[in-house]
Design a protein around this motif. Structure first.
Motif, PDB file in Angstrom:
ATOM      1  N   TYR A  79      -0.477  -8.451 -11.623  1.00 50.54           N
ATOM      2  CA  TYR A  79       0.482  -9.320 -11.993  1.00 50.54           C
ATOM      3  C   TYR A  79       0.984  -9.190 -13.312  1.00 50.54           C
ATOM      4  O   TYR A  79       2.069  -9.831 -13.789  1.00 50.54           O
ATOM      5  CB  TYR A  79      -0.094 -10.962 -11.789  1.00 50.54           C
ATOM      6  N   MET A  80       0.242  -8.286 -14.215  1.00 49.46           N
ATOM      7  CA  MET A  80       0.945  -7.967 -15.429  1.00 49.46           C
ATOM      8  C   MET A  80       2.398  -7.295 -15.388  1.00 49.46           C
ATOM      9  O   MET A  80       3.118  -7.401 -16.179  1.00 49.46           O
ATOM     10  CB  MET A  80      -0.052  -7.132 -16.227  1.00 49.46           C
ATOM     11  N   ASP A  81       2.453  -6.668 -14.244  1.00 49.62           N
ATOM     12  CA  ASP A  81       3.727  -5.832 -14.153  1.00 49.62           C
ATOM     13  C   ASP A  81       4.102  -6.024 -12.843  1.00 49.62           C
ATOM     14  O   ASP A  81       5.508  -5.805 -12.764  1.00 49.62           O
ATOM     15  CB  ASP A  81       3.139  -4.179 -13.925  1.00 49.62           C
ATOM     16  N   TYR A  82       3.723  -6.476 -11.740  1.00 48.97           N
ATOM     17  CA  TYR A  82       4.287  -6.988 -10.436  1.00 48.97           C
ATOM     18  C   TYR A  82       4.778  -8.261 -10.438  1.00 48.97           C
ATOM     19  O   TYR A  82       3.563  -9.321 -10.665  1.00 48.97           O
ATOM     20  CB  TYR A  82       3.525  -6.674  -9.411  1.00 48.97           C
TER      21      TYR A  82
END
Lengths: 786, 264
Positions: free
Chosen positions: A705-708
């Motif tokens: 969830y840092m990037d998605y």
């Protein structure tokens, strides 16, 4: 309408257990003596496995066993299958590469399971896995869909990394329509790859009883009976009568839990192998890597129209990314769940679609909320909007001009639309969206230095995913009916056994509403039993917005039988002919008299069996039914999205979102609205935020969830949701289905709004702030002056 | 997560002693460290939790400065009337960190010792010209930050408090990474008698930095329009999935102007 019957917004009875932490999910299930599995996954996208050295790992504390692909090969464990046969244009069958549950000789994506370590605890299994040394021979990764043909070969069985080259429609007629066209609109579109992100990650507990030679698999499944069928008949773990599959409370699926994956296969197999229960629960990182992803199309699309604005043809060529292996229903998604919807709500005489299904060294791609229909809707609704703009037509009126208005309507791409009122939905949506006020609101935004745009999506979908004979003729390996059993207990309470599976849909409420309505008994006297192959004999599960239209229709049919039988019993008790018995509001009455008996008393009499001859009328009150519909259902509607863009930052605010949908009869409007809200939020997520990205080495860059980016509550406005009703003729309840509509309709509505605001079409999904900022540089605020 | 030893000493001296063990790490809220350990990307053998060390948490006013203890949680800073009255931008910044769960665990000292290039506090510390007080010395902000996840802190050095000089005006504006909601560009603007300082977090490839052209322009005319002409070079900006260097450079200007407007 009663307070709990059909059409009532009854609050969900299951929610009290979910919101008080009393749900029972697979990870809540622990069996005596249970061991834990950890899957060692490939860090390489594409590599040969030269050797696996697990000598040190095997001696690690707590390790019970380590298995690799060699072990499952030695045990003749069958490979994971794809259950829908697609034939290429030339008649050849699709090329499905073998998919062993543990890699054999080669890995094909980052996350491919190489070995399983089973230990006394999950931590010990994971510690041991760190000591396994795999000797990989790294091969070139293949991640670019457009360059995959001719790149390094992923499956020997599939030259050019091509699974099939499929087509649908009349090419000659379509080409002729384009040759005569007054105007042709062309678009290149990417339907971005999505990662499902169900709140509950996948999990499995395999439990083998050596005393009875019976295997039980607890698994996060949307369709436990299909899982049992595949694990028995194809993978060969155990015959069906020796295999019980239980899917208890499941925390969201969105399609990703339809499929039969490596991990549950291995948990069940290994439990027998070590004669101990084996448990596995994915962590979020594993979910990102190994859940089947969704969408991932690259499409060139064209629309032909005559000088009067009548659409005369649509021509589409799509590259569909299948990922590294064919998942359970992957082949059907970009074919029969896609191209037959390219006619949209429109009367289009000629359509031709070509689809090339391509392997890449990425996670498998399969059905995800909407499955093929969002991709089709994105194509046709982007084309319609652009065609209107290019020819100076109002996008709403251009659509209206081309709507199908007489039913039934046979499209050139398989589907026979049964009923609908597309203009009715459009009219209502235009009012709700205050379409007349758009120009003023655009001017107000421009005065603030903002760009405002409005986009339409007039979607249609084919739901129910049935009848069986129809899907069979298109290549499905299974029939897509549904089953139900109604068990009336002697005091008149009722258990409903259904082959549908609830993993967020609220079946315990809506199915009970149907029973309450039909039998005139209170909701609390009804129990819904699902998700256990030992309790429910057979079923096809929940996906394709089918539980209402197909699952509840099976219950309805079984209820008809119960009422018919109960009338006979009542006739004996009331000393009247069964033909003189009326049943209403839970009471059996002798026509024209005040002689009556309630439903519970009839149930008791059915079991006591004193009042009738057991040779002429069987005691008891229990009926079952299988329901196979006569057609797909065709939910449709008009969605209107209004956005405001801050050109300085590229941030897109969804200011207004209007949805007017036709789902046929509604069982529970509150739940229907909730489904629409969730679907729209997912679609806004696809349009603005979500997008799986692999780098050229095949590493998943968006692996947390840092990037998605997932949509949050503050990413969406308060939705303006309404319905119209045309009654579905192909099932007894008149239901069309609502589970996927929001996710199908919304992405083109959002992108059409953004392109309207920008004044050009050059923006892809997800329209992130960075992408929109860049796009906003391209042309000065063209619409700002409007 | 691998196994580790856990100590919760009651004094700074005991904490320093516990840190002498090999592969020891300070736990000061753990909102970065613990997830990293769960992912097995960090595996300290000894955690030294500062939560029981007396005197490390609290907010006070000392003359022309607001002094905040290193173990003060973000939520406490965000809720402090003292901070809001004295340094508006700092109170607002604390309320924008992470989510409520993070703000009730994460601490000022933990954030500064970690020096994540996308963290919020470094921008406030640098723009306000704060002084970082450790068990060994006092370090002015301009000397403290040394690139990504790097500071001048020694192995056995523990931040005890931070002294924030009270400015005339201050504001923090944050453009969030859409996915993580960390700062993609965060700009803290502070105007004091001695001048204007502008610090940028989230964007720079070497972590937090001061934007001195903006500082000069704002010292002459403290208005958003004054920095409209300042060119931000893309050369030292982070470029990733969420935005390339050009975008971040552009955002620095936009966010800085909005910070100046907000500070009025």
């Amino acid at each position: 309408m009663s307070a709990t019957g059909l059409g009532a917004s009854v609050k969900r009875t299951e929610d009290i257990r979910f919101i008080t932490g009393k749900g029972r999910y697979v990870d809540d299930i622990n069996r005596p003596g249970q061991a834990h599995a950890y899957f060692l996954r490939s860090q390489h996208a594409h590599a040969t496995i030269n050797a696996i050295d697990f000598a040190e790992a095997a001696g690690s504390p707590g390790v019970v066993a380590i298995f690799t692909g060699q072990d499952i090969a030695a045990d003749k464990v069958g490979g994971l299958i794809c259950g829908w046969m697609i034939h290429s244009k030339d008649g050849s069958p699709m090329k499905a590469g073998a998919h062993p549950a543990l890699a054999q000789g080669k890995v094909r994506y980052v996350g491919d399971a190489v070995a399983v370590v089973i230990a006394d605890s999950y931590a010990k299994a994971r510690d041991a896995a760190e000591k396994i040394n795999v000797d990989y021979g790294v091969l070139p990764a293949v991640t670019d869909l457009k360059k995959a043909v001719g790149a390094a070969n992923i499956h020997e069985a599939a030259p050019d990394n091509t699974c099939y080259n499929w087509h649908l429609g009349d090419k000659a007629a379509t080409d002729a329509a384009f040759a005569k066209a007054a105007h042709v609109t062309k678009l290149d579109l990417v339907n971005n790859r999505l990662i499902p992100n169900a709140m509950e990650p996948r999990a499995a507990v395999g439990d083998y009883d050596s005393g009875t030679d019976t295997m039980t698999l607890y698994t996060t499944s949307q369709n436990p009976h299909v899982a049992r069928l595949v694990l028995s008949a194809f993978i060969g773990l155990a015959p069906e009568h020796k295999l019980r599959v239980v899917a208890p409370d499941v925390g969201g699926g969105f399609g990703s839990k339809i499929f039969i994956y490596a991990e549950e296969t291995i948990c069940a197999w290994a439990a027998k192998k070590i004669d101990r229960p084996v448990k596995w629960t994915a962590d979020r990182s594993e979910a990102f890597l190994s859940d089947a992803h969704g969408r991932d199309h690259a499409t060139h699309a064209e629309l032909a129209m005559d000088a009067q604005g009548k659409v005369t043809g649509v021509r589409v060529h799509t590259l569909a990314n299948m990922g590294s292996y064919l998942s359970t229903f992957a082949s059907s998604v970009p074919t029969y769940l896609y191209a037959p919807l390219l006619s949209g709500q429109y009367n289009i005489p000629a359509i031709y679609a070509e689809v090339d299904a391509i392997y890449t060294t990425t996670a498998p791609v399969d059905a995800y909320r909407g499955a093929g229909r969002p991709e089709a809707t994105f194509v046709i609704e982007r084309l319609m909007e652009l065609a209107a703009r290019e020819t100076g037509r109002d996008p709403a009126e251009f659509r209206r001009q081309n709507f199908v208005t007489t039913f039934p309507h046979q499209t050139p791409v398989i589907m026979a639309y049964d009923v609908g009122d597309y203009a009715g939905a459009l009219d209502k949506a235009l009012i709700h969206a205050d379409y007349k006020g758009v120009a003023a609101r655009k001017a107000a935004s421009a005065a603030k230095g903002k760009l405002r745009g409005v986009g339409f999506s007039a979607f249609i979908e084919a739901c129910g995913i049935a009848p069986s004979a129809a899907v069979g003729s298109l290549g499905a390996g299974v029939g897509l009916w549904e089953s139900a059993e109604v068990r009336v207990n002697p005091i008149g309470t009722v258990e409903i056994l259904t082959g549908s599976h609830s993993h967020g849909q609220g079946h315990e409420t809506t199915f009970a509403q149907l029973v309450s309505d039909r039998l005139g008994i209170p909701l609390e006297n009804v129990a819904i039993v699902h998700g256990d192959t030992d309790k429910v004999q057979m079923g096809m599960g929940t996906y394709g917005s089918r539980s209402g239209a197909v699952g509840m229709s099976a219950i309805s049919k079984a209820l008809d039988k119960v009422v018919a039988k109960a009338k006979k019993v009542a006739g004996h008790v009331l000393e009247a002919s069964e033909h003189d018995i009326e049943f209403k509001d839970g009471k059996f009455t002798v026509k024209g008299t005040d002689k009556a008996i309630d439903f519970g008393s009839v149930a008791l009499q059915a079991y006591i069996a004193h009042k009738f001859n057991g040779q002429e009328l069987e005691p008891g009150l229990k009926e079952s039914a299988f329901w196979d519909p006569t057609n797909f259902t065709f939910p449709a509607g008009v969605h209107i999205c209004e956005v405001e863009i801050d050109p300085e930052t590229g941030i897109v605010n969804v200011e207004r979102y209007t949805a007017v949908d036709d789902f046929g009869k509604l069982i529970n409007p509150m739940i229907v609205h909730g489904q629409v809200h969730g679907g729209i939020a997912q679609g806004i997520g696809q349009a603005l935020m979500e997008g799986a990205q692999y780098n050229s080495d095949g590493q998943l860059l968006t692996a947390s969830y840092m990037d998605y980016c997932m949509p949050r509550a503050d990413s969406v406005p308060s939705f303006n949701v309404d319905t119209i009703e045309t009654v579905c003729p192909s099932n007894p309840l008149g239901i069309k289905g609502c589970g996927e509509a929001g996710a199908i309709a919304s992405p083109p509505a959002v992108i059409n709004a953004i392109t309207d605001a920008l004044g050009h079409e050059d923006i892809a999904m997800p329209a992130t702030p960075a992408a929109v900022w860049k796009a906003a540089q391209k042309r000065p605020m063209k619409h700002a002056a409007e | 997560m691998h196994n580790f030893e856990y100590a919760a000493p009651a004094s700074v001296a005991d904490a320093v002693a516990a840190l002498a063990k090999p592969d020891a790490k300070v736990l000061a809220g753990g909102q970065t460290l613990l997830p990293t350990m769960k992912q097995r990307l960090a595996a300290p053998t000894q955690l030294v939790d500062l939560r029981k060390v007396a005197g490390l948490a609290g907010i006070s006013r000392e003359g022309d400065a607001v002094v905040i203890g290193a173990m003060t949680r973000h939520a406490d800073v965000a809720a402090s009337p003292l901070v809001h009255d004295a340094i508006k931008g700092l109170g607002a910044l604390a309320g924008l960190i992470g989510d409520p769960a993070v703000r009730h665990r994460g601490t000022l000292g933990g954030s500064l010792a970690n020096n994540d290039p996308a963290a919020d506090y470094p921008a406030a510390v640098l723009a306000l010209g704060a002084t970082i007080v450790t068990n060994k010395r006092e370090i002015v902000a301009d000397d403290y930050f040394k690139g990504l996840f790097e500071t001048v802190l020694g192995e056995d050095e523990i931040i005890t408090k931070v002294k924030f000089p009270i400015p005339e005006k201050s504001a923090y504006e944050k453009f969030r990474n859409p996915a993580s909601r960390y700062a993609m560009v965060g700009v803290f603007v502070a105007k004091s008698k001695t001048g204007v300082r502008v610090a940028v977090t989230g964007a720079g490839s070497s972590g937090v930095f001061r934007q001195k052209e903006m500082e000069a322009a704002l010292a002459a005319n403290f208005a958003a329009d004054a920095i409209k002409g300042v060119k931000i070079a893309a050369a030292n900006m982070i470029s990733d999935l969420h935005g390339d260097a050009d975008y971040r450079a552009h955002l620095v200007g936009v966010v800085a102007r909005r910070a100046v407007e907000a500070s009025a």
